[in-house]
Motif scaffolding. Structure first.
Motif, PDB file in Angstrom:
ATOM      1  N   GLY A  22      14.665  40.000 -98.486  1.00  0.00           N
ATOM      2  CA  GLY A  22      15.382  39.133 -97.567  1.00  0.00           C
ATOM      3  C   GLY A  22      16.780  39.667 -97.310  1.00  0.00           C
ATOM      4  O   GLY A  22      17.139  40.771 -97.719  1.00  0.00           O
ATOM      5  N   LEU A  79       9.785  39.675-101.292  1.00  0.00           N
ATOM      6  CA  LEU A  79      10.217  40.035 -99.943  1.00  0.00           C
ATOM      7  C   LEU A  79      11.684  40.451 -99.947  1.00  0.00           C
ATOM      8  O   LEU A  79      12.523  39.794-100.571  1.00  0.00           O
ATOM      9  CB  LEU A  79      10.032  38.837 -99.005  1.00  0.00           C
ATOM     10  N   THR A  85       5.159  42.184 -91.060  1.00  0.00           N
ATOM     11  CA  THR A  85       4.996  41.244 -92.173  1.00  0.00           C
ATOM     12  C   THR A  85       3.727  40.414 -92.006  1.00  0.00           C
ATOM     13  O   THR A  85       3.003  40.159 -92.975  1.00  0.00           O
ATOM     14  CB  THR A  85       6.228  40.319 -92.265  1.00  0.00           C
ATOM     15  N   ALA A 129       6.163  34.283 -94.973  1.00  0.00           N
ATOM     16  CA  ALA A 129       5.795  34.421 -96.374  1.00  0.00           C
ATOM     17  C   ALA A 129       5.566  33.067 -97.022  1.00  0.00           C
ATOM     18  O   ALA A 129       4.653  32.895 -97.850  1.00  0.00           O
ATOM     19  CB  ALA A 129       6.886  35.185 -97.120  1.00  0.00           C
ATOM     20  N   GLN A 162      10.546  36.299 -91.280  1.00  0.00           N
ATOM     21  CA  GLN A 162       9.767  36.864 -92.384  1.00  0.00           C
ATOM     22  C   GLN A 162       9.612  35.861 -93.529  1.00  0.00           C
ATOM     23  O   GLN A 162       8.535  35.716 -94.111  1.00  0.00           O
ATOM     24  CB  GLN A 162      10.449  38.131 -92.913  1.00  0.00           C
ATOM     25  N   GLU A 163      10.706  35.167 -93.852  1.00  0.00           N
ATOM     26  CA  GLU A 163      10.657  34.190 -94.938  1.00  0.00           C
ATOM     27  C   GLU A 163       9.714  33.040 -94.608  1.00  0.00           C
ATOM     28  O   GLU A 163       8.949  32.576 -95.465  1.00  0.00           O
ATOM     29  CB  GLU A 163      12.062  33.664 -95.229  1.00  0.00           C
ATOM     30  N   THR A 216       8.658  35.408-103.232  1.00  0.00           N
ATOM     31  CA  THR A 216      10.075  35.337-103.586  1.00  0.00           C
ATOM     32  C   THR A 216      10.874  36.205-102.629  1.00  0.00           C
ATOM     33  O   THR A 216      10.572  37.388-102.460  1.00  0.00           O
ATOM     34  CB  THR A 216      10.310  35.830-105.025  1.00  0.00           C
ATOM     35  N   SER A 217      11.878  35.618-101.998  1.00  0.00           N
ATOM     36  CA  SER A 217      12.740  36.371-101.082  1.00  0.00           C
ATOM     37  C   SER A 217      14.073  36.639-101.766  1.00  0.00           C
ATOM     38  O   SER A 217      14.742  35.708-102.228  1.00  0.00           O
ATOM     39  CB  SER A 217      12.972  35.575 -99.786  1.00  0.00           C
ATOM     40  N   ARG A 261      17.622  37.633-101.092  1.00  0.00           N
ATOM     41  CA  ARG A 261      18.563  37.763 -99.981  1.00  0.00           C
ATOM     42  C   ARG A 261      19.719  38.668-100.396  1.00  0.00           C
ATOM     43  O   ARG A 261      20.723  38.218-100.931  1.00  0.00           O
ATOM     44  CB  ARG A 261      19.059  36.379 -99.562  1.00  0.00           C
ATOM     45  N   LYS A 295      14.575  38.434 -89.965  1.00  0.00           N
ATOM     46  CA  LYS A 295      14.531  38.296 -91.421  1.00  0.00           C
ATOM     47  C   LYS A 295      14.216  36.857 -91.824  1.00  0.00           C
ATOM     48  O   LYS A 295      13.482  36.626 -92.801  1.00  0.00           O
ATOM     49  CB  LYS A 295      15.856  38.741 -92.042  1.00  0.00           C
TER      50      LYS A 295
END
Length: 373
Positions: free
Chosen positions: A117, A115, A98, A189, A185-186, A201-202, A204, A182
């Motif tokens: 999520g 993303l 990422t 981002a 990653q957020e 935008t994640s 989930r 995970k």
């Protein structure tokens, strides 16, 4: 729009690609096609620009980003991990990958990211106790899991809990390596979006997804030591497997036939494969040697059991259904082998000399020194 979908050959990624192409967008896919996930080449829809490569490689990512307007980042190593030995691979694939993607997006001027999520960042989720209100349950005790009690209990009084809906404002509580990557990653981002004035935008999604495009990790197709797990707690099965192998080795070695020195090794191979209940069906083909060299045709029952398990990978069955097929198939094969072994012991069965295969006769001749020349 021209949209790059990383991991576009995977389960969710392939559906994203289909939806985008049907909506009229120009789609480019970047996927490493790791053998652990993709046992065969994926079907790439027409008009999709497919790039094979790793998101951790900067040059590969830079080439895939040329002319792109937005990115849907689906590439990731999924699952919970078998143990902490997998942690470096999870962090490398998910977080380093990422970071490389975001750095190259900043360099290429791409400012829109979606993303993939996961809801696993919330941990156990939301629970309430009738006496103590909202509580955060701790890890499930091993005794509860072995007894088939999977619902968490109140950490204060041990009472049953009532599950509730988790809102986006809930505090993250990742409880395994995958969940931690995970969430990382957020954060990456979010930092990227603030730095480049972009949008991230994640989504989930649920931790478990099923369907005909799922590529299951072969290590997880059914349970290791599945047969032993039917009669004892799962935590004890590795030790029981060792005990079974040692118990089988003593009589097999002591009663080995000097005219057939390979018999003991082949029989132990068969016992080993049955105890381990192999996830790879081609292992079962090794047992053909038991039938060909030693006349023990009952071992061939393991081969169709292996392929029955293999078929469950392609049918989109749930993990519970896969486990049932796995244990039933190998259980039936084990029953065939055990019944045949008992029959042989009671009746003193051996291979009739007239039916020995050419390989057996050749081996016997070499051992006794017979033959021409």
């Amino acid at each position: 729009m021209r949209i790059l979908v990383t991991g576009g050959a995977g389960f969710i990624g392939s559906h994203v690609v289909s939806a985008l192409t049907e909506a009229g967008h120009e789609v480019r896919v970047l996927d490493a096609l790791l053998p652990a996930v993709h046992r065969a080449a994926p079907e790439v829809p027409e008009h999709v620009d497919f790039h094979r490569g790793d998101v951790r490689d900067r040059d590969t990512v830079a080439a895939a980003l040329r002319g792109v307007d937005a990115v849907s980042h689906q590439a990731a190593m999924v699952g919970l991990g078998l143990d902490l030995d997998d942690a470096p691979r999870y962090v490398g694939c998910n977080d380093l990958g990422t970071a490389v993607l975001l750095a190259e997006m900043a360099r290429a001027g791409v400012r829109r990211l979606v993303l993939a999520g996961s809801m696993v960042v919330y941990g156990e989720g939301r629970y309430a106790c009738g006496s103590h209100g909202r509580v955060v349950p701790g890890p499930r005790p091993a005794a509860d899991l072995e007894a088939g009690r999977f619902e968490p209990r109140c950490p204060r009084c041990g009472a049953e809990l009532t599950p509730g809906q988790v809102s986006e404002e809930a505090a993250p509580d990742p409880r395994n390596v995958y969940a931690a990557t995970k969430l990382a990653q957020e954060h990456l981002a979010s930092a990227w979006a603030r730095t480049v004035d972009g949008t991230a935008t994640s989504l989930r999604s649920p931790g478990r997804c099923s369907g005909r495009r799922v590529r299951r990790d072969p290590r997880r197709a059914g349970a290791r030591f599945a047969l032993l797990g039917l009669v004892m707690p799962r935590a004890a099965t590795p030790y029981a497997a060792v005990a079974v192998l040692l118990a089988a080795a003593v009589p097999v070695t002591r009663r080995s036939d000097p005219d057939r020195p390979w018999s003991a090794a082949l029989t132990m191979t068969g016992v080993l494969l049955l105890v381990l209940t192999p996830n790879y069906p081609w292992y079962a083909l090794l047992l053909v040697a038991l039938a060909a060299l030693d006349g023990r045709v009952e071992w061939l029952a393991v081969a169709p059991a292996g392929y029955a398990v293999y078929l469950t990978w392609t049918l989109g069955l749930s993990e519970a259904q896969v486990r049932v097929v796995h244990e039933s198939a190998y259980g039936a094969a084990l029953l065939v082998v055990v019944v045949a072994a008992v029959f042989r012991q009671l009746h003193g069965c051996r291979i009739p000399r007239g039916r020995e295969s050419g390989m057996v006769r050749a081996a016997r001749g070499i051992r006794t020194g017979s033959g021409s020349g």
